[in-house]
Motif scaffolding. Sequence first.
Motif, PDB file in Angstrom:
ATOM      1  N   HIS A 149     -12.707   4.488  38.539  1.00  0.00           N
ATOM      2  CA  HIS A 149     -11.676   5.731  38.580  1.00  0.00           C
ATOM      3  C   HIS A 149     -11.984   6.685  37.357  1.00  0.00           C
ATOM      4  O   HIS A 149     -11.530   7.745  37.467  1.00  0.00           O
ATOM      5  CB  HIS A 149     -10.146   4.983  38.172  1.00  0.00           C
ATOM      6  N   ARG A 150     -12.808   6.308  36.441  1.00  0.00           N
ATOM      7  CA  ARG A 150     -13.137   7.266  35.501  1.00  0.00           C
ATOM      8  C   ARG A 150     -14.482   7.571  35.178  1.00  0.00           C
ATOM      9  O   ARG A 150     -15.097   8.791  34.946  1.00  0.00           O
ATOM     10  CB  ARG A 150     -12.762   6.802  33.990  1.00  0.00           C
ATOM     11  N   THR A 151     -15.429   6.444  35.688  1.00  0.00           N
ATOM     12  CA  THR A 151     -16.847   6.910  35.551  1.00  0.00           C
ATOM     13  C   THR A 151     -17.539   7.059  36.717  1.00  0.00           C
ATOM     14  O   THR A 151     -18.658   7.416  36.707  1.00  0.00           O
ATOM     15  CB  THR A 151     -17.682   5.734  34.796  1.00  0.00           C
ATOM     16  N   GLY A 152     -16.680   7.273  37.707  1.00  0.00           N
ATOM     17  CA  GLY A 152     -17.349   7.419  39.212  1.00  0.00           C
ATOM     18  C   GLY A 152     -18.336   6.590  39.558  1.00  0.00           C
ATOM     19  O   GLY A 152     -18.211   5.337  39.231  1.00  0.00           O
ATOM     20  N   ASN A 154      -3.262   2.312  19.168  1.00  0.00           N
ATOM     21  CA  ASN A 154      -3.711   3.002  20.225  1.00  0.00           C
ATOM     22  C   ASN A 154      -3.245   2.346  21.489  1.00  0.00           C
ATOM     23  O   ASN A 154      -2.883   1.079  21.569  1.00  0.00           O
ATOM     24  CB  ASN A 154      -5.196   2.619  20.325  1.00  0.00           C
ATOM     25  N   LEU A 155      -3.155   3.130  22.465  1.00  0.00           N
ATOM     26  CA  LEU A 155      -3.017   2.928  23.940  1.00  0.00           C
ATOM     27  C   LEU A 155      -4.123   2.699  24.585  1.00  0.00           C
ATOM     28  O   LEU A 155      -4.927   3.744  24.657  1.00  0.00           O
ATOM     29  CB  LEU A 155      -2.114   3.439  24.699  1.00  0.00           C
ATOM     30  N   ARG A 156      -4.655   1.678  24.874  1.00  0.00           N
ATOM     31  CA  ARG A 156      -6.317   1.406  25.405  1.00  0.00           C
ATOM     32  C   ARG A 156      -6.100   0.976  26.916  1.00  0.00           C
ATOM     33  O   ARG A 156      -5.682  -0.275  27.084  1.00  0.00           O
ATOM     34  CB  ARG A 156      -7.111   0.648  24.495  1.00  0.00           C
ATOM     35  N   PHE A 157      -6.743   1.600  27.742  1.00  0.00           N
ATOM     36  CA  PHE A 157      -6.866   0.845  28.994  1.00  0.00           C
ATOM     37  C   PHE A 157      -8.089  -0.028  29.229  1.00  0.00           C
ATOM     38  O   PHE A 157      -9.165   0.372  28.764  1.00  0.00           O
ATOM     39  CB  PHE A 157      -6.661   2.137  30.040  1.00  0.00           C
ATOM     40  N   ASP A 158      -7.822  -1.271  29.781  1.00  0.00           N
ATOM     41  CA  ASP A 158      -8.743  -2.138  29.518  1.00  0.00           C
ATOM     42  C   ASP A 158      -9.385  -2.147  31.012  1.00  0.00           C
ATOM     43  O   ASP A 158      -9.031  -2.998  31.844  1.00  0.00           O
ATOM     44  CB  ASP A 158      -8.385  -3.497  29.454  1.00  0.00           C
ATOM     45  N   ASP A 159      -9.965  -0.904  31.227  1.00  0.00           N
ATOM     46  CA  ASP A 159     -10.621  -0.819  32.767  1.00  0.00           C
ATOM     47  C   ASP A 159     -12.086  -1.131  32.903  1.00  0.00           C
ATOM     48  O   ASP A 159     -12.939  -0.386  33.267  1.00  0.00           O
ATOM     49  CB  ASP A 159     -10.241   0.717  32.804  1.00  0.00           C
ATOM     50  N   THR A 160     -12.443  -2.461  32.849  1.00  0.00           N
ATOM     51  CA  THR A 160     -13.678  -2.983  33.135  1.00  0.00           C
ATOM     52  C   THR A 160     -13.730  -3.364  34.517  1.00  0.00           C
ATOM     53  O   THR A 160     -14.912  -3.703  34.780  1.00  0.00           O
ATOM     54  CB  THR A 160     -13.911  -4.024  32.203  1.00  0.00           C
ATOM     55  N   ASN A 161     -12.961  -3.505  35.330  1.00  0.00           N
ATOM     56  CA  ASN A 161     -12.825  -3.805  36.660  1.00  0.00           C
ATOM     57  C   ASN A 161     -12.537  -2.835  37.724  1.00  0.00           C
ATOM     58  O   ASN A 161     -11.259  -2.527  37.903  1.00  0.00           O
ATOM     59  CB  ASN A 161     -12.219  -5.238  36.903  1.00  0.00           C
ATOM     60  N   PRO A 162     -13.603  -2.194  38.354  1.00  0.00           N
ATOM     61  CA  PRO A 162     -13.287  -0.989  39.012  1.00  0.00           C
ATOM     62  C   PRO A 162     -12.732  -1.594  40.284  1.00  0.00           C
ATOM     63  O   PRO A 162     -12.097  -0.654  41.085  1.00  0.00           O
ATOM     64  CB  PRO A 162     -14.797  -0.412  39.399  1.00  0.00           C
ATOM     65  N   VAL A 163     -12.575  -2.664  40.879  1.00  0.00           N
ATOM     66  CA  VAL A 163     -12.313  -3.121  42.069  1.00  0.00           C
ATOM     67  C   VAL A 163     -10.658  -3.047  42.341  1.00  0.00           C
ATOM     68  O   VAL A 163      -9.985  -2.581  43.178  1.00  0.00           O
ATOM     69  CB  VAL A 163     -12.569  -4.573  42.347  1.00  0.00           C
TER      70      VAL A 163
END
Length: 560
Positions: A199-202, A63-72
């Motif tokens: 960027h995804r969950t607003g 998988n390509l997974r974005f580890d996007d837990t830091n919205p800053v």
Amino acid sequence: MKESENTSTNFIKQIIDSDIESGKHETTYTRFPPEPNGFLHIGHAKAICLNFGIKASYNGKCNLRFDDTNPVKEEDTYVESIKKDVAWLGFEWNNLCYASDYFDQLYQWAEMLIQKGKAYVDEQSGEDISKQRTTPQEPGIESPYRNRPQEESLRLFREMKEGKHKDGSMVLRAKIDMTSPNMHLRDPIMYRILKKSHHRTGNKWKIYPNYDFAHGQSDYIEGITHSLCTLEFEVHRPLYDWFLDQIADPGKTRPRQIEFARLNLTYTIMSKRKLLELVEGKYVNGWDDPRIPTISGLRRRGYTPASIRLFSDRVGIAKRENTIDVGLLEWAVREDLNKISQRRLAVMDPLKVVITNYPENKSEELEAINNPEDLSAGKRTMPFSRELYIEQKDFMMDPPRKFYRLGPGREVRLRYGYFITCNDVIQDENGNVKELHCTYDPETKGGKSPDGRKVKGTIHWVSKPHAVPVEIRLYDRLFSVENPSDVPEGGDFKDNINPDSLVVNTALAEPSVKKIPPETHIQFERNGYFYVDPDTTDDNMVINETVPLRDSWSKKSKKK
Ligand code: ATP
Ligand code: MG
């Protein structure tokens, strides 16, 4: 050159082989998990080749997974560039995933941990929390909130989620062991309040999970078998396992974290933070500047996906930190470009030659082979006429014996052309060579000797009236020292920047060069490998130097 990594000998593959043999897993499921907070670099390319290479070897998935837990720090532009880079390297992911897709599930697991008495809300400042962790040699100090009632933690955690509390006013911590010699087990933070749009969950979330509470769980949700990461995460592994112990269903696939050494290269900066500094401070021209080791920079420089994969294979997988000579990367790109690049002639530093016995208004077309390594690339013609250009450095007024190029009275072969002999040297009042008067031997067309006479040197040239000017961007290393991060106290890695890393020249090329479309690889014979820059317009052709033909760096640095 190092032997290619035998596919079954690296230690990760040994682990996988034994997992398959024991029946623990039928095949592999790996992932590449970038944080979308910058552009990918050659180090990431190595991790990509590793994870997707395992997929290929074991007929597995990746998988390509974005580890996007830091919205800053995260942005969609990074997401798009990362997708483009992975695809460009030649890999296909099975699923495109985002850690943020698992925020609901992670939240539920966090509530469950609170209810099991394994997590609590701490209202101390970040500073106090970190002070209480003390040092590995002594036990840490327990938070006064550590043993608060579970209902109280649950209520506060829900309020955190609803946005009732200020950023930084409280965090959720795992209740593990404040005496552990592993600092990561001293009640690590699971969630913090961050009232930032994602960027995804607003604006849905006011709290975000930390890396450690997101990564292993994401692996688990996706059914990852082997979670490969770089060595700095070795100390996180007990925590990775602790969280899985709390949530994993014994019947489901449980991922195993395995660490490998990150790639370091001589003369190269790889940290995203430092690359960002170079880009934002305009030390380079953007994320795709050909001097930085981002994948987009390498692409624009003229590196190919095959060359990066070859490099990555040759580097292999190590368990200990090491630094690879950047020459290995340059070797890999030459290997590939030698096979695929069409050859052309261009003169970088022109010296005029007049063929005095060639008619004035005549010109003829000479045949040239496009790629001696690949005859299917066909042939082209090059115009020849009375006035030519050759390289300044291919002529010497007083050449030493071993100089086989041109000098007064000497004969040389013009590539795909004729033999010429230098009869006269025209100099200006300061003795600078302005032009050469030569004669050609009409019997030597195509560079063949009619009578077996020996001509050792072959030089490149272009016909003066037909030559086309092109902008050439010549690159030297961006840093002038082998380890740019090694700076004295108070210094900065940017102090090591080489001020001459980009030199822009005009070269004169044979006319067929004009027909080469942007983003094509070419070899200018005897000069190096080049790449037609996407900035090229009808009026201005821009060509980047990818790499010199041979390792000439050592020569370059001696010249300075
Ligand atoms: P950097 O340290 O350059 O800022 P990072 O590790 O923070 O990079 P991530 O987006 O978290 O960047 O990395 C995604 C994956 O790439 C991780 O699994 C990481 O271990 C791997 N990776 C990052 N840098 C390298 C490197 N130099 N060599 C090999 N793998 C790397
Ligand atoms: Mg990281």
